[in-house]
Structures are given as structure tokens and as C-alpha cells.
Motif scaffolding. Sequence first.
Motif, PDB file in Angstrom:
ATOM      1  N   ILE A 312       6.994  23.422   9.040  1.00 43.90           N
ATOM      2  CA  ILE A 312       8.445  23.600   9.172  1.00 43.90           C
ATOM      3  C   ILE A 312       8.972  22.963  10.467  1.00 43.90           C
ATOM      4  CG2 ILE A 312       8.518  25.656   7.722  1.00 43.90           C
ATOM      5  CD1 ILE A 312       8.595  27.359  10.287  1.00 43.90           C
ATOM      6  N   ASP A 313       8.204  22.020  11.002  1.00 45.28           N
ATOM      7  CA  ASP A 313       8.658  21.303  12.199  1.00 45.28           C
ATOM      8  C   ASP A 313       9.636  20.188  11.871  1.00 45.28           C
ATOM      9  OD1 ASP A 313       7.554  22.667  14.303  1.00 45.28           O
ATOM     10  OD2 ASP A 313       5.694  21.513  14.326  1.00 45.28           O
ATOM     11  N   SER A 314       9.593  19.705  10.650  1.00 44.56           N
ATOM     12  CA  SER A 314      10.498  18.627  10.238  1.00 44.56           C
ATOM     13  C   SER A 314      10.727  18.720   8.737  1.00 44.56           C
ATOM     14  CB  SER A 314       9.920  17.252  10.604  1.00 44.56           C
ATOM     15  OG  SER A 314       8.689  17.033   9.928  1.00 44.56           O
ATOM     16  N   PHE A 315      11.840  18.166   8.295  1.00 46.14           N
ATOM     17  CA  PHE A 315      12.202  18.173   6.869  1.00 46.14           C
ATOM     18  C   PHE A 315      12.732  16.800   6.493  1.00 46.14           C
ATOM     19  CE2 PHE A 315      12.636  22.466   8.497  1.00 46.14           C
ATOM     20  CZ  PHE A 315      11.932  23.221   7.575  1.00 46.14           C
ATOM     21  N   ALA A 316      12.364  16.357   5.300  1.00 46.68           N
ATOM     22  CA  ALA A 316      12.770  15.016   4.854  1.00 46.68           C
ATOM     23  C   ALA A 316      14.223  14.992   4.407  1.00 46.68           C
ATOM     24  CB  ALA A 316      11.858  14.548   3.726  1.00 46.68           C
ATOM     25  N   ALA A 317      14.702  16.104   3.887  1.00 42.68           N
ATOM     26  CA  ALA A 317      16.044  16.134   3.307  1.00 42.68           C
ATOM     27  C   ALA A 317      17.110  16.318   4.382  1.00 42.68           C
ATOM     28  CB  ALA A 317      16.134  17.280   2.287  1.00 42.68           C
ATOM     29  N   ALA A 318      18.351  16.049   4.009  1.00 47.15           N
ATOM     30  CA  ALA A 318      19.489  16.352   4.891  1.00 47.15           C
ATOM     31  C   ALA A 318      19.549  17.854   5.117  1.00 47.15           C
ATOM     32  CB  ALA A 318      20.778  15.849   4.257  1.00 47.15           C
ATOM     33  N   SER A 319      20.350  18.282   6.092  1.00 50.61           N
ATOM     34  CA  SER A 319      20.412  19.705   6.415  1.00 50.61           C
ATOM     35  C   SER A 319      20.709  20.529   5.169  1.00 50.61           C
ATOM     36  CB  SER A 319      21.476  19.970   7.481  1.00 50.61           C
ATOM     37  OG  SER A 319      22.773  19.733   6.971  1.00 50.61           O
ATOM     38  N   ALA A 320      20.140  21.721   5.112  1.00 50.77           N
ATOM     39  CA  ALA A 320      20.331  22.581   3.940  1.00 50.77           C
ATOM     40  C   ALA A 320      21.798  22.954   3.770  1.00 50.77           C
ATOM     41  CB  ALA A 320      19.474  23.837   4.088  1.00 50.77           C
ATOM     42  N   MET A 360      13.024  27.321   3.622  1.00 50.76           N
ATOM     43  CA  MET A 360      12.690  27.458   5.039  1.00 50.76           C
ATOM     44  C   MET A 360      13.655  26.675   5.923  1.00 50.76           C
ATOM     45  SD  MET A 360      10.475  29.683   5.403  1.00 50.76           S
ATOM     46  CE  MET A 360      10.545  29.441   7.184  1.00 50.76           C
ATOM     47  N   GLN A 361      14.091  25.526   5.458  1.00 48.96           N
ATOM     48  CA  GLN A 361      15.064  24.748   6.217  1.00 48.96           C
ATOM     49  C   GLN A 361      16.357  25.543   6.365  1.00 48.96           C
ATOM     50  OE1 GLN A 361      15.887  20.910   4.480  1.00 48.96           O
ATOM     51  NE2 GLN A 361      16.909  20.125   6.310  1.00 48.96           N
ATOM     52  N   ALA A 362      16.794  26.178   5.279  1.00 49.64           N
ATOM     53  CA  ALA A 362      18.004  27.006   5.334  1.00 49.64           C
ATOM     54  C   ALA A 362      17.807  28.213   6.238  1.00 49.64           C
ATOM     55  CB  ALA A 362      18.387  27.456   3.925  1.00 49.64           C
ATOM     56  N   LEU A 363      16.602  28.783   6.226  1.00 48.22           N
ATOM     57  CA  LEU A 363      16.334  29.956   7.056  1.00 48.22           C
ATOM     58  C   LEU A 363      16.438  29.603   8.538  1.00 48.22           C
ATOM     59  CD1 LEU A 363      13.645  32.647   6.456  1.00 48.22           C
ATOM     60  CD2 LEU A 363      13.874  31.627   8.719  1.00 48.22           C
ATOM     61  N   LEU A 364      15.810  28.492   8.935  1.00 51.57           N
ATOM     62  CA  LEU A 364      15.895  28.075  10.338  1.00 51.57           C
ATOM     63  C   LEU A 364      17.341  27.778  10.727  1.00 51.57           C
ATOM     64  CD1 LEU A 364      12.792  25.710  10.589  1.00 51.57           C
ATOM     65  CD2 LEU A 364      13.019  27.982  11.589  1.00 51.57           C
ATOM     66  N   GLU A 365      18.062  27.100   9.847  1.00 48.76           N
ATOM     67  CA  GLU A 365      19.456  26.774  10.144  1.00 48.76           C
ATOM     68  C   GLU A 365      20.300  28.038  10.247  1.00 48.76           C
ATOM     69  OE1 GLU A 365      20.857  23.987   7.250  1.00 48.76           O
ATOM     70  OE2 GLU A 365      19.295  22.517   7.712  1.00 48.76           O
ATOM     71  N   GLY A 366      20.002  29.038   9.425  1.00 51.46           N
ATOM     72  CA  GLY A 366      20.766  30.282   9.456  1.00 51.46           C
ATOM     73  C   GLY A 366      20.636  30.996  10.788  1.00 51.46           C
ATOM     74  N   ILE A 367      19.428  30.982  11.367  1.00 52.87           N
ATOM     75  CA  ILE A 367      19.223  31.594  12.681  1.00 52.87           C
ATOM     76  C   ILE A 367      20.043  30.846  13.728  1.00 52.87           C
ATOM     77  CG2 ILE A 367      17.520  32.096  14.470  1.00 52.87           C
ATOM     78  CD1 ILE A 367      15.439  32.267  12.122  1.00 52.87           C
ATOM     79  N   ALA A 368      20.004  29.509  13.665  1.00 58.03           N
ATOM     80  CA  ALA A 368      20.765  28.695  14.619  1.00 58.03           C
ATOM     81  C   ALA A 368      22.266  28.914  14.448  1.00 58.03           C
ATOM     82  CB  ALA A 368      20.427  27.218  14.427  1.00 58.03           C
ATOM     83  N   LEU A 369      22.716  29.009  13.215  1.00 54.09           N
ATOM     84  CA  LEU A 369      24.145  29.195  12.967  1.00 54.09           C
ATOM     85  C   LEU A 369      24.622  30.566  13.435  1.00 54.09           C
ATOM     86  CD1 LEU A 369      24.194  27.451   9.496  1.00 54.09           C
ATOM     87  CD2 LEU A 369      25.702  26.831  11.399  1.00 54.09           C
TER      88      LEU A 369
END
Length: 476
Positions: A312-320, A360-369
Amino acid sequence: MSDFVLAIDQGTTGTKLHRLYTDGRFQTLDGFEHRQILPQPGWVEHDPEELIGHLNACIGNAGSAKAIGIANQGETVVAWDARTKRPVYNAIVWQDARTNDVIERLKQGGHEETTLSRAGLPLDPYFSASKLRWFLDHVDDAKLLHKQGRLRFGTSDSFFIDRLANVFATDVTTASRTSLMNLETLQWDPVLCDLFGVPVECLPDIRATADAFGSIGKTPVTANVVDQQAALFGHGCRQAGDAKITFGTGAFALCVTGAKPLRDVASGLLPTIAWRLGKADPSYALDGGVYNAASAVNWARSLGLFTDYAEIDSFAAASAISRDLAFVPALSGLGCPYWDRSAAGLWLGLGLDTTKADMMQALLEGIALRAGEVIQAMARLAPIGNRISIDGGLAKNIYFASFVADVLDREITIPASTELTGLGTAQLALIGAGLATLDTLPPSPAPKARLSPQNKLPDEHRMKFRTAVGRSRNWR
């Protein structure tokens, strides 16, 4: 060899020991994890004897330390016998929500204005007061000891110091997290104690953060502090407008505001004590907490959404969030600025094509948001600098840290040390021991990394997340 002090960081998931030399060298020496006791949904406890055992193991490595500083969990509470120093029940942890019904009754009775005006805190089971009363209402040994005049209770630090140094005391930063200390007088408030039914004679003495807290063996305890305020100090945030976010079990943002508490009920932010150095006037801060950060990541790992953190250090897709996928990390409810325990965690936007990586990408972004919502609320009340320092386990995740920079639209600095709570505690212990002043503290190492915002988060994405947060509320 220069002199050194020790710092014990007794946190939510473990206890760590650190050493700071007067020439600035800083080392982590030892660490212990402890059990998380979950008797029923919403309840979180620790075994106080297990915690004391870990503190004693740390102290056994004290060597010729000039002083010891102790950082604590903040709102976590213990009740014990003044004579035997034995706890009568498990420690009730800051995450615990068992007193939610009591808090709701107080809210319905119109008492939140009292806690806000006197303690600067909203009514929430997060804070210590209702948990302290719980001991008297539900633990027979606590009731008996109270009748005998032998009951002591308070935040976990006061138990540690009483047991190990034979001094029944806490500090102003910790007392400011109880809902029982008056933010102006820095003393227990009789109106608040009466409101929660907490006998003031059972509470510890309130002292400065860098102060005398007795001795453990021959080594004086010269600092006692809440872990988040210790981290704020360790980040080097000393001037008004300096801010940090610690992404640990939860995410905790603090901003130094100066010599007076900054109050704004509508903001959902908490005025609190940053620290008090001896007899000097206290420094105040604004505090905003998100209940779930690393705890949400670890929960997702336990579900099998990922195995190795490198995944979960990097993701290929655009932000969730740009792909209409959002996660609200309200697994323990919503903290600042909502203070809503009825909220529940959720993903929105799931489809048949959604992968574990997307979740997981959405989860990390949710914490940041969520952290972004807190900083945005702070910035409306006090000028915050263009640079914010972050630490905690999640700060190691480059995708996450970069997304935080985009959300905050500020430069993010990541300190060289990951143990900012320990560093700040040790620095305060140096001051308390008379080995340094605020002006003569050894300099902290240069930041390990600086991340500038690359893609400022569009307002439409913020609104989308805010909509998701709204849908998470009033569920429980």
C-alpha cells in the motif's frame, strides 16, 4: 560522555524507552507491546499491572540517567488503593465508549455549555471524567475504598507516578484532557467535579509539565506529559502557528496558539494546554483528534485486504476519491470537528470492479481527508504556517504522506526520528532537571523528507468526502 535523561513513552499499544544526551544524541533503547482487552463492543481496557511491569523493565535500563520523563495516553484512567497501590479494575482506555449513555443524558440536560466554558471540552466519553465516575458506579472495591477514604483515581500517569515515585500527581496537559480541570485556573473545577460526580479528594495534585514528580530509586522524575503534547514539543513546534499531526492509533493534530486559550465552540476544536515549564505561564494549543488512523489500517489488514505494508505504498490508479470511491474512518465514531459517536465507518462507491487495492487506497485517503478537515477548521481560527510536520507509522507511507500534502495544500515535513513523543518527553525532562532551557535545548536533526503539494485537492473532491461523512452519521 555527556549526561543523559530517559523518556518513557507509555502509549496505547506499547511502552518505549528512549535516551537523550545533553549533546543532542537520541536513542531508542527498548519497547514492549501490551494486550488490548475488549470485554464487549465499545469497551477498551488495559491491564495496569502489565503496564507497570513494562515501566519497571524500562526503568531497569536507567543506568546513570540524570532524570526521567514520562509520556502518557492522555484520557485513559485507573482507580487504585492509596495504601496498597493496587488497581481495583483494568485501565479504561481513551477509545472506550462505555459511558456514552451518561454523556447523552448530560447533553440532554443542557450541560455541554458548562464543560465547554470551564474545561474547553465538549461532552464525549473520550474524555476522562465520565470514565472516572464509572468506577464508583460499577466497581464494588472502588465504592468501598471511597467510603474508607482510600480511593485514588485519575489518568494513568498519576497511577504510574504514585506507584513508582510515591507522589500522587499529574500535570496540566494531562489534567486538561479530563473535563475536570478549569482551563483558566489550571485547578480541578468544583462545578465540573460535581457535574460528573467525581470526588475531588480522590484526584491527584496538578503540577507543571516540567516539574518535580518525586524520584524512582535515585533518579528524579522531572517531566510528565500527554503523548500528543510531547510529540508537539518534539516536532519543534514552539511558536504560535506551528502545527503537527501524529498519525498513530488515531490522528492527532495540534497547533500552538500562545499564552491564552483560543475558544470557538462552533469549530469543534479543543483549546488545551500545550505545556507549562516550571513556574512560567502555560502555553496553549488547539487540538483536533481523529479516532481512527493506523487502527483502521491494521483492521483492514486483519480482514485480509493486504498482507505486507509495501503493498500500500503506491497505487497505479488515480486517487480513489477522484474515481468516486470514498472511505470514512469512523470505526470508533467521528472525533473533531463533529464529536459524533453515532457515526460508523463505511466505504461508498463500491462496485463489482472494486479491488482490495482500491479499498485500501480509499482508506488511506479517508484518513488524510479527515485530518484535512481538522486542519481546515484550525486555520479558520488561527494562522497556521505553510509547513506542517507529520509523524507516526503512516508517515512512512509515501502515497499517504504525498496525499496529505495535497489535501492540506502545504509543505509536509517528515522528521528524521519517528519517535517524536519520546524526544519531546526527554527534552522536557532536560528542562525539568535544569540541564537545559527552552533556548539551550540541543538542536533536533534536520527533517528526513519534505513533500510539497503536487496536485491540490479539488473542492469537488472535498465536498464528495464531506457528503460521505454525512452519510456515516446517525448509524449506531
